[in-house]
Write an enzyme that holds these catalytic residues in place. Structure first.
Site, PDB file in Angstrom:
ATOM      1  N   TYR A  63     -21.566  -5.897  40.702  1.00 36.40           N
ATOM      2  CA  TYR A  63     -20.998  -7.210  40.452  1.00 36.40           C
ATOM      3  C   TYR A  63     -19.489  -7.117  40.260  1.00 36.40           C
ATOM      4  CZ  TYR A  63     -19.413 -11.293  37.909  1.00 36.40           C
ATOM      5  OH  TYR A  63     -18.693 -12.389  37.508  1.00 36.40           O
ATOM      6  N   GLY A  70     -18.788 -14.597  39.055  1.00 44.40           N
ATOM      7  CA  GLY A  70     -19.518 -15.703  38.448  1.00 44.40           C
ATOM      8  C   GLY A  70     -20.682 -16.142  39.299  1.00 44.40           C
ATOM      9  N   ASN A 205     -12.274  -9.846  31.878  1.00 46.72           N
ATOM     10  CA  ASN A 205     -13.594 -10.303  31.450  1.00 46.72           C
ATOM     11  C   ASN A 205     -13.918  -9.757  30.067  1.00 46.72           C
ATOM     12  OD1 ASN A 205     -16.007 -11.615  31.689  1.00 46.72           O
ATOM     13  ND2 ASN A 205     -16.991 -10.045  32.942  1.00 46.72           N
ATOM     14  N   GLN A 283     -10.648 -29.698 -20.989  1.00 47.54           N
ATOM     15  CA  GLN A 283     -10.913 -29.142 -19.667  1.00 47.54           C
ATOM     16  C   GLN A 283      -9.900 -29.689 -18.672  1.00 47.54           C
ATOM     17  OE1 GLN A 283     -15.710 -28.413 -19.688  1.00 47.54           O
ATOM     18  NE2 GLN A 283     -14.993 -30.310 -18.791  1.00 47.54           N
ATOM     19  N   ARG A 289      -9.118 -25.935 -12.789  1.00 44.32           N
ATOM     20  CA  ARG A 289     -10.244 -25.226 -13.400  1.00 44.32           C
ATOM     21  C   ARG A 289     -11.132 -24.535 -12.352  1.00 44.32           C
ATOM     22  NH1 ARG A 289     -15.004 -28.473 -15.951  1.00 44.32           N
ATOM     23  NH2 ARG A 289     -13.477 -30.144 -15.746  1.00 44.32           N
ATOM     24  N   ASN A 319     -17.967  -6.959  31.579  1.00 44.17           N
ATOM     25  CA  ASN A 319     -19.213  -6.913  32.352  1.00 44.17           C
ATOM     26  C   ASN A 319     -18.877  -6.623  33.814  1.00 44.17           C
ATOM     27  OD1 ASN A 319     -22.035  -7.507  33.079  1.00 44.17           O
ATOM     28  ND2 ASN A 319     -21.176  -9.346  34.024  1.00 44.17           N
ATOM     29  N   LYS A 393       9.208 -36.328  -3.939  1.00 38.25           N
ATOM     30  CA  LYS A 393       8.371 -37.438  -3.488  1.00 38.25           C
ATOM     31  C   LYS A 393       8.005 -37.310  -2.002  1.00 38.25           C
ATOM     32  CE  LYS A 393       9.130 -41.712  -4.925  1.00 38.25           C
ATOM     33  NZ  LYS A 393       7.857 -42.278  -5.443  1.00 38.25           N
ATOM     34  N   GLU A 421     -18.661 -23.713  35.624  1.00 32.73           N
ATOM     35  CA  GLU A 421     -18.694 -22.730  36.715  1.00 32.73           C
ATOM     36  C   GLU A 421     -20.062 -22.751  37.408  1.00 32.73           C
ATOM     37  OE1 GLU A 421     -18.949 -19.135  38.789  1.00 32.73           O
ATOM     38  OE2 GLU A 421     -19.418 -18.705  36.692  1.00 32.73           O
ATOM     39  N   ASN A 424     -23.300 -21.398  35.936  1.00 35.09           N
ATOM     40  CA  ASN A 424     -23.478 -19.972  35.647  1.00 35.09           C
ATOM     41  C   ASN A 424     -23.090 -19.714  34.192  1.00 35.09           C
ATOM     42  OD1 ASN A 424     -23.762 -17.075  36.202  1.00 35.09           O
ATOM     43  ND2 ASN A 424     -21.532 -17.032  36.046  1.00 35.09           N
TER      44      ASN A 424
END
Length: 518
Positions: A63, A70, A205, A283, A289, A319, A393, A421, A424
């Protein structure tokens, strides 16, 4: 493979060792690279290239070598054309759009692709690896557009720009200028490569672009976790907060390690045992916190993100895979960037939460209804001058805008697979889009952090001026941060444009210049 890559005198060695993401960052920032030159290593690389040659002589079907790409994998390519096929692959993918990667990012891409090919499972020649090494050491980097990859079959379109530069086409950044590759090669007496069968596919790839961005993102994210801890300590002092919220005994009851690390950093910055509670509130509000619980999510996620990124970095991710020893051609899908996509989608979520946290802290310190006696917008103006001065500000409005944009980018890219594609590539990772989103979220969060660094430093200085905080009570870590900020930013008494100091502060954050580590 051994567990670590050698690095000597800012030189990163490729081949037979695992690469760390820190080493990718080092190369991105200009470290020299060195390819393993052991004869047995060179032979292991060359064996893969020779195996591909032998298959051509035997008229084997491979391939991307004797077939189209593809969905065109059923189209046979005659042996008289196989040497032209890699060039066509690079050329028809030359359709990238959008902004271009920075030279730093492009160098990271080159490092990631070199490392993957140097594993020796891609059927490329040692000469190809040497050429990438040479370009990195000359700081001659391809101009790579950001857009055009769906993250499987890898980063085909952006990586075609690396392949094109190797054969002397398209453009490079050299000596700070964007120039035609052919022109720079002629100037430096570099002969363009002729890609061997499989080399175009091996270069393109793979997952090098998304992985490179992930390495850079990780470096920035872990620094932001530490910086936001420092900012929280400054915010707590500015608000006369309750340092007992970060108590060691308290956090032992909920033992997430990253969360506890954040609480420890804040506690040590505050000198917990020497700062009694000053606020009227028992708290503090959640943005103070619960800061360890918010920043701690990122801190706890970083180890698994490192694992995903470094495993991908040290993988053969093209690949087909070439097993020269066993003489196998193995067709698969290692170009799929799902792990990077998931890590980047997760990272951008956790980092955007930091922006949201600091935005809320900024809202508290600006508002005299919540800031325990400080002037509105942290203006240091006095007397009748207060009426016309507005302090931070507009900066706070900017922080709100940057935070909103960061939060908007947290939609996961990895769930938006598109079939493409000729169906594929019918399920794709979107890993590169996720990584680009993460980089944007990091940029926006760094902008928020820069604004907060200036504002919280001003808040602490106002407390000192109002004699509500003794400067001598500050921990060395906070005193250092305040001194660093004061070197660039004088007290904001009269309104003045702050863009320049904000940009400078952002640049220092991105360079890791603020001393926020213990």
């Amino acid at each position: 493979m051994s567990q670590t890559t050698q690095t000597t005198a800012q030189t990163v060695v490729f081949g037979r060792q695992l690469l760390s993401l820190e080493q990718v960052v080092a190369v991105a920032k200009g470290a020299k690279v060195e390819l393993c030159a052991d004869s047995d290593y060179i032979e292991s690389i060359q064996k893969g290239a020779r195996f591909i040659d032998s298959l051509l002589h035997e008229e084997g079907v491979v391939y991307g070598v004797t077939t189209g790409y593809g969905d065109s994998c059923t189209v046979a390519v005659g042996l008289d054309l196989v040497h032209e096929l890699p060039l066509h692959l690079s050329r028809f993918h030359g359709c990238g759009l959008g902004d271009t990667l920075s030279p730093l990012q492009a160098r990271a891409v080159m490092a990631c692709r070199l490392n993957s090919l140097a594993i020796g499972k891609s059927g490329v020649s040692y000469e190809l690896l040497q050429r990438i090494e040479t370009l990195l050491n000359l700081n001659l980097v391809p101009v790579i557009p950001e857009e055009g990859s769906v993250g499987a079959s890898g980063d085909l379109t952006p990586l075609s720009y690396l392949a094109a530069v190797l054969v002397g086409e398209r453009e490079v950044i050299y000596d700070g200028r964007r120039r035609p590759t052919q022109e720079v090669y002629a100037e430096l007496n570099i002969t363009p490569l002729r890609l061997r069968p499989k080399e175009g596919l091996a270069l393109m790839n793979g997952t090098a672009v998304m992985t490179a961005l992930a390495c850079l993102a990780y470096d920035r994210a872990q620094y932001l976790a530490r910086l936001c801890s420092r900012l929280t300590a400054l915010a707590s002092l500015t608000l006369k907060g309750n340092s007992h919220h970060f108590d060691e005994i308290l956090f032992a009851a909920k033992p997430h390690p990253g969360q506890n690390q954040i609480a420890t950093w804040i506690r040590e910055d505050l000198n917990h045992f020497e700062h009694p509670r000053n606020s009227d509130r028992l708290q503090d509000r959640y943005s103070i916190r619960c800061a360890p619980h918010i920043i701690g999510v990122l801190q706890d996620a970083l180890p698994f993100m490192r694992q995903f990124i470094e495993t991908e970095l040290n993988s053969a991710n093209d690949n087909p895979i070439v097993d020269a020893e066993g003489e196998h051609i193995l067709h698969g899908g290692h170009f799929y960037g799902g792990h990077i996509a998931f890590a980047m989608d997760g990272m951008k979520n956790a980092v955007a939460n930091l922006a949201d946290l600091i935005d809320r802290q900024m809202a508290l310190v600006m508002d005299p209804k919540f800031n325990n006696g400080l002037p509105a917008n942290l203006s240091a103006a006095t007397g009748n001058r207060r009426a016309i001065n507005h302090g931070f500000k507009a900066v706070q409005i900017g922080v709100s805008a940057w935070t909103a944009e960061a939060l908007k980018h947290t939609m996961p890219a990895s769930v938006f697979s598109r079939s493409t594609e000729c169906h594929n590539q019918d399920k794709v990772s979107m890993g590169t889009i996720a990584a680009r989103d993460c980089m944007r979220v990091l940029q926006l969060t760094e902008q928020v952090a820069a604004a907060a660094l200036l504002a919280m430093s001003q808040g602490v200085r106002l407390r000192i001026m109002q004699q509500e905080l003794a400067e001598t009570s500050l921990t060395p870590s906070l005193a250092t941060t305040l001194a660093q900020v004061e070197a660039d930013f004088s007290l904001l008494t009269e309104d003045r444009p702050l863009e320049a100091v904000l940009r400078n502060t952002i640049a220092k954050i991105q360079a890791g210049a603020w001393e926020v580590c213990q």
